[in-house]
Design a protein around this motif. Sequence first.
Motif, PDB file in Angstrom:
ATOM      1  N   SER A   1      42.814  41.570  33.384  1.00 36.78           N
ATOM      2  CA  SER A   1      41.566  42.182  33.815  1.00 36.78           C
ATOM      3  C   SER A   1      41.036  41.443  35.028  1.00 36.78           C
ATOM      4  CB  SER A   1      40.515  42.126  32.701  1.00 36.78           C
ATOM      5  OG  SER A   1      40.936  42.833  31.564  1.00 36.78           O
TER       6      SER A   1
ATOM      7  N   ALA B   1      37.278  41.306  36.978  1.00 34.06           N
ATOM      8  CA  ALA B   1      35.890  41.728  37.065  1.00 34.06           C
ATOM      9  C   ALA B   1      35.349  41.415  38.453  1.00 34.06           C
ATOM     10  CB  ALA B   1      35.065  41.037  35.998  1.00 34.06           C
TER      11      ALA B   1
ATOM     12  N   SER C   1      32.168  41.470  41.251  1.00 34.56           N
ATOM     13  CA  SER C   1      30.723  41.460  41.367  1.00 34.56           C
ATOM     14  C   SER C   1      30.329  41.146  42.802  1.00 34.56           C
ATOM     15  CB  SER C   1      30.105  40.419  40.421  1.00 34.56           C
ATOM     16  OG  SER C   1      30.551  39.116  40.754  1.00 34.56           O
TER      17      SER C   1
ATOM     18  N   LYS D   1      32.327  49.895  35.790  1.00 36.57           N
ATOM     19  CA  LYS D   1      32.254  48.480  35.410  1.00 36.57           C
ATOM     20  C   LYS D   1      32.783  47.554  36.501  1.00 36.57           C
ATOM     21  CE  LYS D   1      32.766  49.284  30.432  1.00 36.57           C
ATOM     22  NZ  LYS D   1      33.574  48.967  29.223  1.00 36.57           N
TER      23      LYS D   1
ATOM     24  N   THR E   1      35.778  46.977  37.327  1.00 36.07           N
ATOM     25  CA  THR E   1      36.834  46.190  36.688  1.00 36.07           C
ATOM     26  C   THR E   1      38.189  46.843  36.926  1.00 36.07           C
ATOM     27  OG1 THR E   1      35.301  45.439  34.987  1.00 36.07           O
ATOM     28  CG2 THR E   1      37.638  45.185  34.525  1.00 36.07           C
TER      29      THR E   1
END
Length: 123
Positions: free
Chosen positions: A21, A23, A25, A75, A77
């Motif tokens: 994964s 992530a 931001s 998300k 992601t």
Amino acid sequence: QVHLVESGGGSVQAGGSLRLSCAASGYSSSFYCMAWFRQTPGKEREGVAYATQYDTANYADSVKGRFTISRDNAKNTLYLQMNSLKPEDTAMYYCAAKGGSRCQLSVAEFDYWGQGTQVTVSS
């Protein structure tokens, strides 16, 4: 400031599976292109797969049929499902992202990089 954080790496026996994964931001909208690269000591970083914002995907020949890239834009992601792993898949795996309107598995194309997550496949 943009941050990409990978997770999900580990050690697995040949034939096993892992799911990575990434992530993201710090970006005001979804990245047009997100990708996975991998690198082993002494070798150049190589592209594994990319996915565009509109779900177009492309894979390196070495992983076609075994790896699946996907993303959840809501998300921010990115995922990489890795099945039928081989010892030659052992590497540090990096997440990368870029804006714009072009997507290629080329290191020079990408603006943002994560720190990497190690994948080790034993025979």
